[in-house]
Enzyme design. Structure first.
Site, mmCIF file in Angstrom:
data_model
loop_
_atom_site.group_PDB
_atom_site.id
_atom_site.type_symbol
_atom_site.label_atom_id
_atom_site.label_comp_id
_atom_site.label_asym_id
_atom_site.label_seq_id
_atom_site.Cartn_x
_atom_site.Cartn_y
_atom_site.Cartn_z
ATOM 1 N N ASP A 139 0.804 -1.173 -0.135
ATOM 2 C CA ASP A 139 0.063 -0.036 -0.003
ATOM 3 C C ASP A 139 0.850 1.053 -0.035
ATOM 4 O O ASP A 139 2.006 1.392 -0.539
ATOM 5 C CB ASP A 139 -0.905 -0.067 1.335
ATOM 6 C CG ASP A 139 -2.348 0.531 0.992
ATOM 7 O OD1 ASP A 139 -2.467 1.766 0.661
ATOM 8 O OD2 ASP A 139 -3.307 -0.037 1.010
ATOM 9 N N HIS A 172 -3.599 5.804 3.934
ATOM 10 C CA HIS A 172 -4.499 4.753 3.281
ATOM 11 C C HIS A 172 -3.876 3.411 4.080
ATOM 12 O O HIS A 172 -4.769 2.691 4.379
ATOM 13 C CB HIS A 172 -4.289 4.748 1.715
ATOM 14 C CG HIS A 172 -5.304 3.670 1.368
ATOM 15 N ND1 HIS A 172 -4.857 2.625 0.779
ATOM 16 C CD2 HIS A 172 -6.380 3.830 0.697
ATOM 17 C CE1 HIS A 172 -5.683 1.849 0.044
ATOM 18 N NE2 HIS A 172 -6.931 2.746 0.141
ATOM 19 N N ASN A 274 -13.795 0.587 -6.844
ATOM 20 C CA ASN A 274 -14.905 1.823 -6.469
ATOM 21 C C ASN A 274 -15.686 2.265 -7.597
ATOM 22 O O ASN A 274 -15.824 3.652 -7.481
ATOM 23 C CB ASN A 274 -14.104 2.711 -5.770
ATOM 24 C CG ASN A 274 -13.613 2.220 -4.226
ATOM 25 O OD1 ASN A 274 -13.987 1.150 -3.808
ATOM 26 N ND2 ASN A 274 -12.398 2.826 -3.849
ATOM 27 N N SER A 354 -11.257 -0.428 -0.457
ATOM 28 C CA SER A 354 -10.048 -0.700 0.322
ATOM 29 C C SER A 354 -10.152 -0.762 1.779
ATOM 30 O O SER A 354 -9.279 -1.662 2.187
ATOM 31 C CB SER A 354 -9.184 0.733 0.087
ATOM 32 O OG SER A 354 -8.769 0.948 -1.047
#
Length: 411
Positions: A139, A172, A274, A354
């Site tokens: 990530d 994130h 998404n 996520s």
């Protein structure tokens, strides 16, 4: 022998001569603008021995060298240099590098809805007893000093070329890590597999962007440490499709790398995306070898619906209005208004597939804690078998398939 063959091949790319600085400069100007590529070498060619020679002979710039999940490297090359390199007998194929980004959508009840508080392995009771599992977070990095995370600093790896370390400057990756394994210490939040060792693998920069070559660097690192890492989460993605299986990945280096890491025993859990579109058009979500997770809108941690929206508009207990769908999706998990760890030791509430993916990654970690010899396919099947259909459907899910909702009560 491999080194000698690699030198000969590199020299052949510039007409058999010893490469001088003038020749390198000429090669750099012939093809125009430098672009980023992923070069996959044939079996038996040692990437670490030939990469710099091959790239340097063509005036390019070497990026990552892959040696565990994939045999090859990334490089910036002109188009002419790419063409010449593609003709090299040591090269299997060359793939254009492509951008990837986080799949979080906006700014968590998910532990309750997944019944993690009922899991005897999670044993959520406010006492810090840690689940003995290692999980890689591929990530934006992880806040290496967050007091609510069990970060394995020695295992941190930075693959984002413009970053100096695996420390998270975006948020994130830290959020994802908290959903997987925030400590059960009566402070902040708690994760699905409390205290799981988090390996920060930074492949996205502090703006949340990166490239496929950076992601492969992360997968390569996980594959190299597959004797320790049981689960890897990838809450990221880009456009693409699954045109083959692990026997024939059809020139998709990222797919080949994941196949190698999965074959080494690592369970990969990924976000569906998404875009409210079919996940078949996004990778790694489309790959059959991973666990692809869509997002559930849930505002109170309970089935039945009717709860008022909190951080964003959506309908409680339904398929999140932004979530990707389709036959490639394996599970659904909470992904709307999820609270988790954030930068500078803080906490934040955001939404996206996520956020759904790390719930399932935490579930996979719980299962692996009790079934250490389970294969990735067996982990996927166990999560699906334990899942429920206790959520409101149909709603925004357009594929006619009600995915199993993650439930880890018996793990």
């Amino acid at each position: 022998m491999r080194t000698k063959m690699g030198v000969a091949i590199a020299a052949c790319a510039v007409a058999g001569a010893t490469v001088a600085p003038a020749q390198i400069a000429a090669a750099d100007t012939l093809g125009g603008v430098l672009d980023s590529y992923i070069v996959v070498l044939k079996d038996g060619i040692d990437a670490s021995s030939v990469a710099q020679q091959q790239v340097g002979a063509l005036g390019g710039t070497l990026g990552h060298v892959y040696s565990s999940a994939l045999n090859g490297y990334s490089a910036e090359l002109t188009d002419l240099a790419r063409q010449r390199l593609a003709a090299n007998p040591a090269v299997d194929y060359i793939q254009a590098d492509t951008p990837v980004e986080t799949t979080a959508q906006s700014v968590p009840t998910g532990i309750d809805r997944s019944d993690a508080e009922q899991s005897p392995t999670a044993a959520i009771d406010g006492v810090d007893e840690r689940v003995d599992v290692d999980v890689a977070v591929i990530d934006t990095g992880v806040d290496l000093d967050h007091p609510d995370l069990n970060v394995y600093r020695e295992g941190a790896r930075n693959c984002a070329l413009l970053s100096l370390s695996a420390n998270d400057g975006h948020g994130h990756g830290t959020h994802v890590a908290g959903t997987i394994g925030a400590l059960d210490d009566a402070n902040g939040v708690v994760g699905m597999a409390p205290g799981a060792r988090v390996w920060p693998v930074k492949v996205l920069n502090d703006l949340g962007f990166g490239s496929t070559s950076d992601v492969i660097c992360g997968i390569d690192y996980v594959a190299a440490n597959a004797d320790q890492i049981e689960v890897a989460n990838m809450s990221l993605g880009g456009s693409g499709s699954d045109d083959g299986d692990c026997g024939a990945t059809d020139g998709d280096a990222q797919h080949e790398a994941i196949c190698s890491a999965v074959a080494a025993g690592v369970t990969f859990v990924v976000a569906a995306g998404n875009d409210h579109a079919d996940a078949k058009d996004f990778v790694p979500a489309a790959y059959d070898e991973v666990i692809t997770v869509s997002a559930l809108a849930d505002f109170n941690g309970q089935p039945g619906g009717g709860a008022a929206p909190t951080c964003r508009d959506d309908v409680d207990d339904t398929f999140a209005d932004f979530s990707n769908y389709g036959e490639d999706v394996d599970l659904i998990a909470p992904g709307v208004c999820i609270e988790s760890t954030w930068l500078s030791g803080g906490y934040n509430t955001i939404s996206g597939t996520s956020m759904a993916s790390p719930h399932a990654a935490g579930g996979a970690a719980l299962y692996k804690a009790n079934n250490p010899s389970a294969t990735p396919e067996q982990v996927k099947q166990a999560l699906q078998d334990a899942g429920t259909t206790d959520w409101t459907w149909p709603s925004e899910d357009e594929d006619g398939i009600q995915e199993k909702l993650l439930n880890v009560a018996n793990f």
